[in-house]
Design a protein around this motif. Structure first.
Motif, PDB file in Angstrom:
ATOM      1  N   ARG A   3       8.348   2.470  10.157  1.00 27.93           N
ATOM      2  CA  ARG A   3       8.794   1.863  11.409  1.00 27.93           C
ATOM      3  C   ARG A   3       7.960   0.629  11.717  1.00 27.93           C
ATOM      4  N   LEU A   4       8.543  -0.312  12.480  1.00 28.64           N
ATOM      5  CA  LEU A   4       7.876  -1.578  12.771  1.00 28.64           C
ATOM      6  C   LEU A   4       6.575  -1.356  13.533  1.00 28.64           C
ATOM      7  N   GLU A   5       6.594  -0.518  14.570  1.00 20.25           N
ATOM      8  CA  GLU A   5       5.370  -0.350  15.354  1.00 20.25           C
ATOM      9  C   GLU A   5       4.289   0.363  14.537  1.00 20.25           C
ATOM     10  N   THR A   6       4.692   1.223  13.602  1.00 21.72           N
ATOM     11  CA  THR A   6       3.713   1.850  12.718  1.00 21.72           C
ATOM     12  C   THR A   6       3.095   0.816  11.793  1.00 21.72           C
ATOM     13  N   LEU A   7       3.906  -0.086  11.260  1.00 16.73           N
ATOM     14  CA  LEU A   7       3.398  -1.149  10.403  1.00 16.73           C
ATOM     15  C   LEU A   7       2.434  -2.049  11.166  1.00 16.73           C
ATOM     16  N   ARG A   8       2.761  -2.343  12.431  1.00 13.10           N
ATOM     17  CA  ARG A   8       1.848  -3.156  13.236  1.00 13.10           C
ATOM     18  C   ARG A   8       0.487  -2.468  13.354  1.00 13.10           C
ATOM     19  N   PHE A  84      -0.456   0.006  17.885  1.00 11.79           N
ATOM     20  CA  PHE A  84       0.149  -1.221  18.406  1.00 11.79           C
ATOM     21  C   PHE A  84       1.554  -0.843  18.874  1.00 11.79           C
ATOM     22  N   THR A  85       1.634  -0.280  20.070  1.00 14.13           N
ATOM     23  CA  THR A  85       2.886   0.282  20.562  1.00 14.13           C
ATOM     24  C   THR A  85       3.162  -0.186  21.985  1.00 14.13           C
ATOM     25  N   ARG A  86       4.387   0.072  22.446  1.00 20.21           N
ATOM     26  CA  ARG A  86       4.738  -0.231  23.831  1.00 20.21           C
ATOM     27  C   ARG A  86       4.182   0.830  24.771  1.00 20.21           C
ATOM     28  N   LEU A  87       4.188   2.074  24.337  1.00 18.70           N
ATOM     29  CA  LEU A  87       3.757   3.184  25.172  1.00 18.70           C
ATOM     30  C   LEU A  87       2.255   3.421  25.028  1.00 18.70           C
ATOM     31  N   LYS A  88       1.676   3.982  26.066  1.00 16.75           N
ATOM     32  CA  LYS A  88       0.258   4.306  26.023  1.00 16.75           C
ATOM     33  C   LYS A  88      -0.008   5.407  24.996  1.00 16.75           C
ATOM     34  N   VAL A  89      -1.181   5.362  24.412  1.00 19.65           N
ATOM     35  CA  VAL A  89      -1.584   6.384  23.453  1.00 19.65           C
ATOM     36  C   VAL A  89      -1.815   7.689  24.202  1.00 19.65           C
ATOM     37  N   TYR A 175       8.162  -6.584   7.812  1.00 26.07           N
ATOM     38  CA  TYR A 175       9.198  -5.581   8.045  1.00 26.07           C
ATOM     39  C   TYR A 175      10.580  -6.111   7.667  1.00 26.07           C
ATOM     40  N   ASP A 176      10.900  -7.331   8.100  1.00 20.59           N
ATOM     41  CA  ASP A 176      12.208  -7.917   7.792  1.00 20.59           C
ATOM     42  C   ASP A 176      12.375  -8.138   6.292  1.00 20.59           C
ATOM     43  N   ALA A 177      11.283  -8.577   5.632  1.00 19.57           N
ATOM     44  CA  ALA A 177      11.360  -8.830   4.196  1.00 19.57           C
ATOM     45  C   ALA A 177      11.575  -7.537   3.424  1.00 19.57           C
ATOM     46  N   VAL A 178      10.836  -6.487   3.801  1.00 17.05           N
ATOM     47  CA  VAL A 178      10.967  -5.203   3.111  1.00 17.05           C
ATOM     48  C   VAL A 178      12.350  -4.603   3.355  1.00 17.05           C
ATOM     49  N   LYS A 179      12.829  -4.728   4.571  1.00 14.62           N
ATOM     50  CA  LYS A 179      14.130  -4.162   4.923  1.00 14.62           C
ATOM     51  C   LYS A 179      15.265  -4.767   4.101  1.00 14.62           C
ATOM     52  N   SER A 180      15.124  -6.047   3.742  1.00 12.56           N
ATOM     53  CA  SER A 180      16.178  -6.728   2.989  1.00 12.56           C
ATOM     54  C   SER A 180      16.138  -6.437   1.495  1.00 12.56           C
ATOM     55  N   MET A 181      15.080  -5.754   1.031  1.00 10.55           N
ATOM     56  CA  MET A 181      14.929  -5.472  -0.392  1.00 10.55           C
ATOM     57  C   MET A 181      15.609  -4.154  -0.763  1.00 10.55           C
ATOM     58  N   PRO A 182      16.057  -4.016  -1.999  1.00  9.72           N
ATOM     59  CA  PRO A 182      16.582  -2.721  -2.454  1.00  9.72           C
ATOM     60  C   PRO A 182      15.497  -1.653  -2.335  1.00  9.72           C
ATOM     61  N   GLN A 185      12.725  -1.367  -4.877  1.00  5.25           N
ATOM     62  CA  GLN A 185      11.790  -2.480  -5.051  1.00  5.25           C
ATOM     63  C   GLN A 185      10.835  -2.648  -3.863  1.00  5.25           C
ATOM     64  N   ARG A 186      10.989  -1.831  -2.846  1.00 10.59           N
ATOM     65  CA  ARG A 186      10.151  -1.994  -1.652  1.00 10.59           C
ATOM     66  C   ARG A 186       8.714  -1.555  -1.924  1.00 10.59           C
ATOM     67  N   PRO A 187       7.736  -2.382  -1.534  1.00 10.96           N
ATOM     68  CA  PRO A 187       6.340  -1.961  -1.706  1.00 10.96           C
ATOM     69  C   PRO A 187       6.004  -0.834  -0.743  1.00 10.96           C
ATOM     70  N   THR A 188       5.063  -0.005  -1.121  1.00  7.68           N
ATOM     71  CA  THR A 188       4.608   1.065  -0.235  1.00  7.68           C
ATOM     72  C   THR A 188       3.668   0.489   0.821  1.00  7.68           C
ATOM     73  N   VAL A 189       3.454   1.258   1.883  1.00  8.43           N
ATOM     74  CA  VAL A 189       2.503   0.841   2.914  1.00  8.43           C
ATOM     75  C   VAL A 189       1.117   0.664   2.300  1.00  8.43           C
ATOM     76  N   TYR A 190       0.755   1.554   1.389  1.00 11.11           N
ATOM     77  CA  TYR A 190      -0.550   1.441   0.740  1.00 11.11           C
ATOM     78  C   TYR A 190      -0.686   0.115  -0.008  1.00 11.11           C
TER      79      TYR A 190
END
Length: 366
Positions: A3-8, A84-89, A175-182, A185-190
């Motif tokens: 998810r985008l906020e997780t990636l942030r 890095f989220t909208r909601l409080k931790v 996020y946008d770049a990974v989302k557009s890839m097959p 071919q997407r790289p892992t978060v690691y």
């Protein structure tokens, strides 16, 4: 797909690891464990570094070790988790951090042996946990953290905005770049984190994807941080059960002043804002060579101020007791400096309603 906020949050953790080098923390890898299996406590697995506790292995994406060992203590290791989220931790995040450090600090095996040779001492560590949030913390999370000495650091201050913007833009581009890839071919978060870590910390383990659409925004993030090298975060240690995350738009101005005067008196302003809880401002008592700001979670601030009757007397109590001596460590060119900021209660002054031009709000000045 992440998810985008997780990636942030993941990218922010890598940035924090880079920034915290200046506070004396060195990011650890499995190569920093001298022991061999089955006695090792650090190990690299599929999703990154893990560290052994008494009852389980725990993910340790950002684990730093302080360069110096305090007297009569153990070497200090710090988990840094960023949200890095909208909601409080909320409470679950803080409770998880407490569970991790409790299990790690209970790992009490004190000697090593291969079964036939003599026993030898095993290095032990004291683990701490710090959670950085761009959106603050819920009340129950703050109360639990205060009770169990989990450090909560607020990154919502105005001075942190350039840093937040850099991470936000980079994460959205990745996020946008990974989302557009097959999917195949997407790289892992690691892999993404490892690529950024190479640029910021010179820790390079395995190749990452060659897709320029993914690496370009990470290169831009790393370059942006270096261009804004004066914008940074430094951990400060008051005489209290929490740490402070100090920030300045010109942190190097503070370092220059502190290198000339490693111990010097300061003034403390508590700035009341119409939106959000107060901000604390630290300046040298003589002159205006630098400005450091920090914010405390609401419940933590309520706790430290709820010691005497009256807002001004409580603010006075806070600085006289909890902020009377603040210690900072700064590393440059492999040399570590120790600075102490002192507030003298004999010089106590207080002005209510004084405007602060940078914030446009009133403040208590000590």
């Amino acid at each position: 797909m992440v998810r985008l906020e997780t990636l942030r949050g993941y990218l922010l953790e890598e940035v924090l690891a880079w920034l915290l080098r200046s506070s004396g923390y060195r990011l650890l890898t499995e190569k920093d464990d001298p022991a061999r299996p089955p006695w090792n406590v650090l190990e690299k697995r599929k999703h990154g570094l893990v560290v052994r506790g008494r009852g389980a292995w725990h993910q340790a994406d950002t684990l730093g070790e302080f360069q110096f060992v305090p007297p009569f203590s153990l070497p200090i290791r710090l988990f840094a988790e960023a949200k890095f989220t909208r909601l409080k931790v909320g409470l679950p995040t803080v409770r998880n951090g407490h569970g991790v450090v409790h299990d790690l600090n209970e790992n009490v095996v004190t000697t090593l042996s291969n079964g036939s040779g003599p026993h030898r001492p095993r290095t032990r560590y004291h683990y701490s946990y710090a959670i950085f949030s761009t959106s603050g913390f819920t009340q129950d999370a703050q109360e639990f953290a205060l009770a169990h000495q989990i450090s909560l650091i607020d990154l919502s201050l105005p001075d942190f905005r350039p840093l937040r913007d850099l991470v936000r833009v980079a994460a959205k581009s990745v996020y946008d770049a990974v989302k557009s890839m097959p999917p195949s071919q997407r790289p892992t978060v690691y892999e993404i984190r490892n690529y950024l870590r190479r640029h910021l910390l010179n820790l390079w383990e395995e190749p990452v994807t060659d897709a320029l659409s993914v690496t370009d925004p990470l290169d831009t993030l790393a370059a942006g941080l270096r261009r804004r090298s004066s914008l940074g975060l430094v951990l400060a240690f008051p005489t209290a059960p929490f740490v402070l995350g100090l920030v300045s738009t010109d942190l190097h101005a503070f370092v220059r002043h502190a290198r000339e005067q490693p111990t010097h008196p300061v003034r403390v302003h508590r700035i009341h804002r119409s939106a959000g809880h107060p901000v604390w401002l630290i300046e040298p008592r003589a002159g205006s060579a630098y400005r450091l700001t920090f914010s405390l979670p609401e419940q933590v601030e309520a706790w430290i101020l709820d010691q005497e009757e009256g807002t001004r007397s409580r603010t006075h109590w806070t600085t006289r007791n909890l902020l009377s001596a603040i210690t900072l460590y700064w590393v440059d060119d492999s040399h570590t400096h120790t600075f102490q900021l002192h507030y003298s209660s004999e010089e106590f002054r207080e002005f209510g309603g004084r405007p602060i031009s940078d914030f446009g709000e009133a403040s208590d000045v000590l």
